[in-house]
Enzyme design. Sequence first.
Site, PDB file in Angstrom:
ATOM      1  N   THR A  30      47.368  54.027  61.521  1.00 31.89           N
ATOM      2  CA  THR A  30      46.719  54.554  60.320  1.00 31.89           C
ATOM      3  C   THR A  30      47.667  55.349  59.429  1.00 31.89           C
ATOM      4  OG1 THR A  30      46.034  56.618  61.411  1.00 31.89           O
ATOM      5  CG2 THR A  30      44.508  54.734  61.526  1.00 31.89           C
ATOM      6  N   CYS A  38      39.940  65.883  67.002  1.00 30.98           N
ATOM      7  CA  CYS A  38      39.391  65.050  65.935  1.00 30.98           C
ATOM      8  C   CYS A  38      38.258  64.167  66.468  1.00 30.98           C
ATOM      9  CB  CYS A  38      40.483  64.175  65.320  1.00 30.98           C
ATOM     10  SG  CYS A  38      39.946  63.339  63.805  1.00 30.98           S
ATOM     11  N   ARG A  63      50.420  61.524  57.263  1.00 29.81           N
ATOM     12  CA  ARG A  63      49.608  62.313  56.344  1.00 29.81           C
ATOM     13  C   ARG A  63      48.501  63.013  57.121  1.00 29.81           C
ATOM     14  NH1 ARG A  63      49.450  57.273  54.438  1.00 29.81           N
ATOM     15  NH2 ARG A  63      47.172  57.193  54.663  1.00 29.81           N
ATOM     16  N   CYS A  65      44.946  64.276  58.422  1.00 29.90           N
ATOM     17  CA  CYS A  65      43.602  63.696  58.494  1.00 29.90           C
ATOM     18  C   CYS A  65      42.652  64.480  57.592  1.00 29.90           C
ATOM     19  CB  CYS A  65      43.111  63.739  59.936  1.00 29.90           C
ATOM     20  SG  CYS A  65      41.417  63.130  60.163  1.00 29.90           S
ATOM     21  N   CYS A  68      39.465  65.926  60.423  1.00 30.79           N
ATOM     22  CA  CYS A  68      39.676  67.084  61.299  1.00 30.79           C
ATOM     23  C   CYS A  68      40.474  68.181  60.619  1.00 30.79           C
ATOM     24  CB  CYS A  68      40.339  66.669  62.608  1.00 30.79           C
ATOM     25  SG  CYS A  68      42.057  66.112  62.441  1.00 30.79           S
ATOM     26  N   TRP A 420      49.361 107.967  75.621  1.00 25.11           N
ATOM     27  CA  TRP A 420      48.071 107.326  75.314  1.00 25.11           C
ATOM     28  C   TRP A 420      48.053 106.796  73.889  1.00 25.11           C
ATOM     29  CZ3 TRP A 420      44.339 107.748  71.629  1.00 25.11           C
ATOM     30  CH2 TRP A 420      43.126 107.082  71.882  1.00 25.11           C
ATOM     31  N   TYR A 424      47.904 102.834  72.722  1.00 25.61           N
ATOM     32  CA  TYR A 424      46.766 102.365  71.931  1.00 25.61           C
ATOM     33  C   TYR A 424      47.264 101.673  70.664  1.00 25.61           C
ATOM     34  CZ  TYR A 424      42.212 102.341  69.609  1.00 25.61           C
ATOM     35  OH  TYR A 424      41.051 101.948  68.976  1.00 25.61           O
ATOM     36  N   ASP A 440      44.103 107.228  79.800  1.00 21.35           N
ATOM     37  CA  ASP A 440      42.769 107.310  79.223  1.00 21.35           C
ATOM     38  C   ASP A 440      41.764 107.871  80.226  1.00 21.35           C
ATOM     39  OD1 ASP A 440      40.973 106.284  76.869  1.00 21.35           O
ATOM     40  OD2 ASP A 440      39.976 105.612  78.704  1.00 21.35           O
TER      41      ASP A 440
END
Length: 487
Positions: A30, A38, A63, A65, A68, A420, A424, A440
């Site tokens: 294709t 897809c 190219r 699709c 999808c 701490w 974080y 913590d």
Amino acid sequence: MTLDPAACYKAVAARDRRFDGWFFVGVSSTGIYCRPVCAVKTPRFENCTFYSSAAAAEKAGYRPCLKCRPELAPGVARFDAARELADAAAAMIDDGFLNGADLPGLASRIGVTERHLRRIFAAEFGVSPVEYAQTQRLLLAKRLLTDTALPVTDVALAAGFGSVRRFNGLFKTRYGFAPGRLRAHAAPAADEGGLVFQLAYRPPLAWDALLDFLGHRAIEGVERRDGDVYCRTLRIELAAGEAVTGWCRVAQLPQRHALQVTMPPQLARVVPQVLGKLRHLFDLGARPDVIDAHLGPLAAAKPGLRVPGAVDGLEIAVRAIVGQQVTVQGARRVLGRLTERFGTPLAEPVEGLTHTFPDAAALANATIDALCGAGLIRTRAAAIQAVAAALLDGTLRLDPLAPLEATTAALLAIKGIGPWTAQYIAMRALGSPDALPAGDLVLRQHLRLKDEREVAAHAAQWAPWRAYAALHLWREAAALAQGEPKA
């Protein structure tokens, strides 16, 4: 990246979403390349060639699709340290870095020579950084043409092309048809004043948990939770000190395994940056199949839990500093006052969103007394100013590409920032999957351990996903105690 054709074909035949975005399949019969999910009829194995990036598939002459839509594939977060530099460069290209800079600048930003960048990039993605950037621009343009009603001129500029003529020529050469062919499929939502995009993720996604976390910590005027929708303001820095401000609204499309993002037309010129920030905020590059399997029983109650990231590293640093030894509600009040006094008002407030979070210049130039007037104690105000000043002078970076060890060391060198706070910030601003705020209080009490050392030793079983383990433990503790987790 080396791909096993037999394994890839099995993933294509099964339409296995765990591999979506990890490779693309070119079908010789294709001339089209697709995502492994897809929905079209599975091609014959002998007609398939597998590529590690969309750019590599296009370089081979395929190219994209139209069903999808490869431009909607989720991003990739790989775990091989040898690939981290190439992935960092690709992430910056995805976010539009090369639209306003050159390849030497990109190499300098990630800390390698231009020659080395070309070599590792080609090994990982099968194309040069420039070829990769060209494909990303075309795919973004294709997305804007399909999903919005922006004029073609605006599409070309938003995608990073210097001229409409260059855009039209390259689009037709690469895809075999003029951009106007996609214009008939523009999204109706674009006519209602908004640009609408989809960000794919690998299921499962614990969207309710993400909204719980973000909504519980929402800063008034900056963000809010509205049922199953998250809304917030954004400030995107451009060259020469210019900035674009606006807002976004994010909802889940569970049947499509995607998030739907709506933003105003004034953000069209910074679409790549906005989508990149949201991918980081919602941790869309995570592999829940890998993470949940490693965490085992800990992840069973909430599979697909993500570590909320950031749209702005400074915002996370300020949140962490303000949140030291106070409740979430107390921190929200202080952050709201900081935003009201030092944030940038939106030109057109919408749905309770009125300001962007204060930028580094605003906080660095404020007086200590003015910051304290928002409810901060002096040591925390000084720490916030120090972080803002370091970001301004370039001695500190707080983004997913910042070096982890050097950044945490720089943070710890600032008076008022301890382990701490640094961990974080590493969890959320730097996106470190193994960061652990071992000191913590909630983690220590929930695990019934006496100190930080014991927490770290116990959590070693969850490495390299200790940040995810911390999120699960915080949720467990909150559910049992009906209380507020820290930060």
